[in-house]
Design a protein around this motif. Sequence first.
Motif, PDB file in Angstrom:
ATOM      1  N   ILE A   1      67.344  67.453  15.757  1.00 12.30           N
ATOM      2  CA  ILE A   1      68.279  68.212  15.078  1.00 12.30           C
ATOM      3  C   ILE A   1      68.343  67.517  13.693  1.00 12.30           C
ATOM      4  O   ILE A   1      68.575  66.175  13.639  1.00 12.30           O
ATOM      5  CB  ILE A   1      69.622  68.554  15.710  1.00 12.30           C
TER       6      ILE A   1
ATOM      7  N   GLU B   1      73.763  68.934  11.699  1.00  6.02           N
ATOM      8  CA  GLU B   1      74.074  69.757  12.975  1.00  6.02           C
ATOM      9  C   GLU B   1      74.528  68.708  14.160  1.00  6.02           C
ATOM     10  O   GLU B   1      75.608  69.370  14.966  1.00  6.02           O
ATOM     11  CB  GLU B   1      72.544  70.224  13.546  1.00  6.02           C
TER      12      GLU B   1
ATOM     13  N   GLU C   1      77.919  68.542  13.621  1.00  4.58           N
ATOM     14  CA  GLU C   1      78.851  69.526  13.982  1.00  4.58           C
ATOM     15  C   GLU C   1      79.063  69.668  15.464  1.00  4.58           C
ATOM     16  O   GLU C   1      80.178  69.897  16.131  1.00  4.58           O
ATOM     17  CB  GLU C   1      78.221  70.916  13.688  1.00  4.58           C
TER      18      GLU C   1
END
Length: 79
Positions: free
Chosen positions: A38, A42, A45
């Motif tokens: 990823i 991402e 987060e």
Amino acid sequence: MKYLVMIDAIEMAQLAKEGIQEVHEQLILCSQELNQPISYNESEEIIEQMMELKKHKAVCENALKAINKFIKENKFILN
């Protein structure tokens, strides 16, 4: 009335346990996501989400401790 308070406490303890279990499951899912390829954003987060989940878990654990203490100190109500 005392019985109702104790029943509420027992139900609250069950909700706290369920909250802890749900957070645990969500943390596992987040961890699995982090193991995938990823982007950096991402992953940031997901890590932020995990930190919030850990806070939620701590709140549930503290609530459960307080509820269990209340139940132990007042279990004579059920007898």
